[in-house]
Design an enzyme around this catalytic site. Sequence first.
Site, PDB file in Angstrom:
ATOM      1  N   TYR A 148       0.424  -0.934   0.236  1.00 20.78           N
ATOM      2  CA  TYR A 148      -0.164  -0.663  -0.013  1.00 20.78           C
ATOM      3  C   TYR A 148       0.936   1.090  -0.045  1.00 20.78           C
ATOM      4  CZ  TYR A 148       0.396  -0.309   5.200  1.00 20.78           C
ATOM      5  OH  TYR A 148       1.032  -0.065   6.899  1.00 20.78           O
ATOM      6  N   CYS A 149       0.120   1.908  -0.797  1.00 14.38           N
ATOM      7  CA  CYS A 149       0.834   3.311  -0.865  1.00 14.38           C
ATOM      8  C   CYS A 149       2.672   3.413  -1.689  1.00 14.38           C
ATOM      9  CB  CYS A 149       1.102   3.853   0.368  1.00 14.38           C
ATOM     10  SG  CYS A 149       2.204   6.096   0.222  1.00 14.38           S
TER      11      CYS A 149
END
Length: 282
Positions: A148-149
């Site tokens: 994620y990110c």
Amino acid sequence: MDEALSLLRQEEWRVIDQSALGVHFSALQSFGMDDALCASVGTGLAPATARSWVHHHTIVLGIQDSRLPHLEEGLEFLESKGYQYIVRNSGGLAVVLDEGVLNLSLILPEKEKGIDINRGYDTMWLLVKEMFADFQKEIEAKEIYGSYCPGSYDLSIGGKKFAGISQRRLRSGVAVQIYLCVNGSGSERAQLLKEFYSISKKQVQTKFQYPKIKPDVMASLSELLGVDLTIQDVMLRFLKVLKQYSANFYAGQLTEAEIPLFDSYYNRVIERNEKMLGLIER
């Protein structure tokens, strides 16, 4: 790395430790705090400042996340899991913050030459490598696909991401911010955001490419290093390394001149979140 090293070397390092403020310390306050510090450090009101902070059960969304086609359903899902949420004012996408995640900010003055964006990232990478040098594990900075990110300065050990870095620039000040997954399950955090994106996007085709999260590419430092690390353990490592780079190293809080700056920037963060989400209360 010489340029990164020179940013760690400051005449003064003030440390504002907010890692133990608990559940009543809002992430909105944190981002208002870093903006205020950028303004005060950048204009010479205050020395270079390091800040540490922990937030409980909070999802920090990126600007692109606020444009997901079924965002409201996704936010309801997060609430059902006991999470609150905000939209941050620095780059990137959604990240999970909880009591096992330590956030660190280095707030630096740009001065006459300015700070190249990669130099800011390299400075934080160097700091983290020194914090955990005794484990003799290679800490890489490269994009970890499926995390994620994701970004080019994902920090990882053995291909598993444990940290992400972002930057905020304001009034000649630079805040280099990192989240470190210290303990707990990195894959469980990733699974939460995988479900969030599935619910918030569904099968809608979007111009922006949201991450296709693979939970097994994320882990905590405790999992990767094979030791039970606490937030306090990592704080001590952080302080020990940073202290080496300044003759004047001290704990501090906002000054009288900075308090009204914080009030102003905190209100801006609140207003921005209300505008972008329409669901966050003061």
